[in-house]
Design a protein around this motif. Structure first.
Motif, PDB file in Angstrom:
ATOM      1  N   PRO A 250      24.418  80.119  30.135  1.00  0.00           N
ATOM      2  CA  PRO A 250      23.528  81.496  29.960  1.00  0.00           C
ATOM      3  C   PRO A 250      24.010  82.551  29.297  1.00  0.00           C
ATOM      4  N   ILE A 251      25.554  82.770  29.185  1.00  0.00           N
ATOM      5  CA  ILE A 251      25.993  83.774  28.004  1.00  0.00           C
ATOM      6  C   ILE A 251      26.069  83.318  26.710  1.00  0.00           C
ATOM      7  N   LEU A 252      26.360  82.020  26.520  1.00  0.00           N
ATOM      8  CA  LEU A 252      26.244  81.619  25.240  1.00  0.00           C
ATOM      9  C   LEU A 252      24.546  81.829  24.658  1.00  0.00           C
ATOM     10  N   ARG A 253      23.692  81.451  25.434  1.00  0.00           N
ATOM     11  CA  ARG A 253      22.423  81.734  24.954  1.00  0.00           C
ATOM     12  C   ARG A 253      22.091  83.235  24.694  1.00  0.00           C
ATOM     13  N   HIS A 254      22.720  84.099  25.623  1.00  0.00           N
ATOM     14  CA  HIS A 254      22.365  85.485  25.255  1.00  0.00           C
ATOM     15  C   HIS A 254      22.889  85.778  23.827  1.00  0.00           C
ATOM     16  N   GLU A 255      24.161  85.323  23.744  1.00  0.00           N
ATOM     17  CA  GLU A 255      24.765  85.623  22.461  1.00  0.00           C
ATOM     18  C   GLU A 255      24.071  85.111  21.317  1.00  0.00           C
ATOM     19  N   GLN A 256      23.225  84.219  21.430  1.00  0.00           N
ATOM     20  CA  GLN A 256      22.496  83.737  20.467  1.00  0.00           C
ATOM     21  C   GLN A 256      21.160  84.267  19.984  1.00  0.00           C
ATOM     22  N   GLN A 257      20.980  85.548  20.384  1.00  0.00           N
ATOM     23  CA  GLN A 257      19.657  85.990  20.237  1.00  0.00           C
ATOM     24  C   GLN A 257      19.590  86.527  18.712  1.00  0.00           C
ATOM     25  N   PRO A 258      18.630  86.238  18.247  1.00  0.00           N
ATOM     26  CA  PRO A 258      18.517  86.534  16.602  1.00  0.00           C
ATOM     27  C   PRO A 258      18.415  88.009  16.443  1.00  0.00           C
ATOM     28  N   GLY A 259      19.158  88.332  15.442  1.00  0.00           N
ATOM     29  CA  GLY A 259      19.357  89.788  14.817  1.00  0.00           C
ATOM     30  C   GLY A 259      20.051  90.665  15.946  1.00  0.00           C
ATOM     31  N   PHE A 260      20.527  90.382  16.946  1.00  0.00           N
ATOM     32  CA  PHE A 260      21.106  90.874  18.145  1.00  0.00           C
ATOM     33  C   PHE A 260      22.290  90.264  18.658  1.00  0.00           C
TER      34      PHE A 260
END
Length: 308
Positions: A250-260
């Motif tokens: 969940p937090i890894l996915r959140h960290e992978q937001q393009p541009g953010f």
């Protein structure tokens, strides 16, 4: 002197963030702290001045200063230096500086231009000629960022013709088939092995390892997740590796937001005490109060999940 990268290199070469002050200056004290943080979590090596290290926002002198600071602290830990640049002279100059200071190798992405493989092939031959055969090269294959798809056949041909191209930073997406194809090629007589470390934040790390990747070369604010996943996999405990990794998704996915995502990564690193400020260099993403609260909740949920 740290060991240089080679065709059998494996493990986790964490992509290091570059800490900045709130005024946009490089924070060298935080950079030292960040190196300690990564070492404390058991990484195999460091990769600095990559795309997520904001190298494209730095002057040449600033890049050299980052190299100096990191290598002053890294000891025997291998450090790969991103040297990609629009100018070949700039690239070779920075690479020479890094290697003279004790870097373990350099990382190079295809240069901007038409998406033609003959052009990319010619470029890497020119880079290798300019660097000299003694400089180990990691080929950064990141089509989502460069807009330049590179086939497994070209990667293999370059690696066969240029002994110094010893590693692939695999960031194609989707790219699992590419790993399978590259490993299949190595079953033929006379085909040299290529070290494959994977990026994309580690989103697909368990599957990439199962396809034959040697580890990770990516950034994540929880480097221990990458380190432990790779170690368990290499120990033959494949299901345990994937089970552990799943807790961080969940937090890894959140960290992978393009541009953010870089703003999230730096915020988590700050909350974990690795750096003093979550600032990115302008122009760059910034966290709002809502973003911070959201990330805090994800961190708390991860902590509870790990305890459970």
């Amino acid at each position: 002197m740290a060991e240089r990268i080679n065709r059998d290199t494996r493990g986790v070469y964490i992509i290091a963030a570059t800490p900045f002050t709130d005024r946009g200056e490089i924070d060298h004290d935080s950079l030292l702290s960040l190196v300690d943080f990564y070492i404390g979590h058991g990484v195999t090596g460091l990769t600095i001045l990559g795309m997520m290290g904001e190298a494209n926002k730095m002057t040449g002198d600033e890049r050299r200063a980052v190299i100096d600071t990191v290598l002053s602290r890294s000891g025997d830990l291998p450090v790969v230096v991103g040297v990609s640049d629009a100018g070949l002279a700039n690239l070779t100059d920075l690479a020479s500086y890094a290697m003279d200071k004790g870097a373990a190798g350099v990382m190079v992405a295809p240069s901007a231009g038409p998406a033609r493989e003959d052009r990319i092939e010619g470029y890497f031959h020119a880079v290798c000629e300019a660097l000299g055969p003694e400089v180990p090269v990691c080929f950064q294959d990141f089509p989502l960022a460069t807009g330049l798809p590179v086939s497994p056949a070209l990667i293999r041909r370059l690696s066969q013709e240029r002994d110094q191209i010893v590693m692939l930073k695999h960031e194609d997406w989707p790219g699992l088939t590419k790993i399978t194809q590259l490993r299949k090629q190595e079953e033929a007589a006379g085909v040299a092995r290529l070290s494959i470390l994977c990026g994309n934040g580690g989103l697909y790390l368990p599957q990439e390892l199962q396809r034959g990747a040697d580890g990770a070369m990516t950034g994540f604010a929880y480097p221990e997740a990458l380190v432990q996943t790779v170690a368990l996999h290499h120990a033959g405990r494949v299901d345990e590796a994937e089970d552990l990794f799943d807790r961080y998704i969940p937090i890894l996915r959140h960290e992978q937001q393009p541009g953010f995502g870089l703003a999230v990564r730096k915020y988590v690193l700050m909350k974990r005490g690795a750096i003093a400020s979550a600032a990115t260099r302008a122009p760059g993403p910034k966290m709002s109060a809502v973003d911070a609260a959201e990330t805090d909740r994800l961190m708390a949920r991860l902590e509870a999940r790990l305890k459970g």
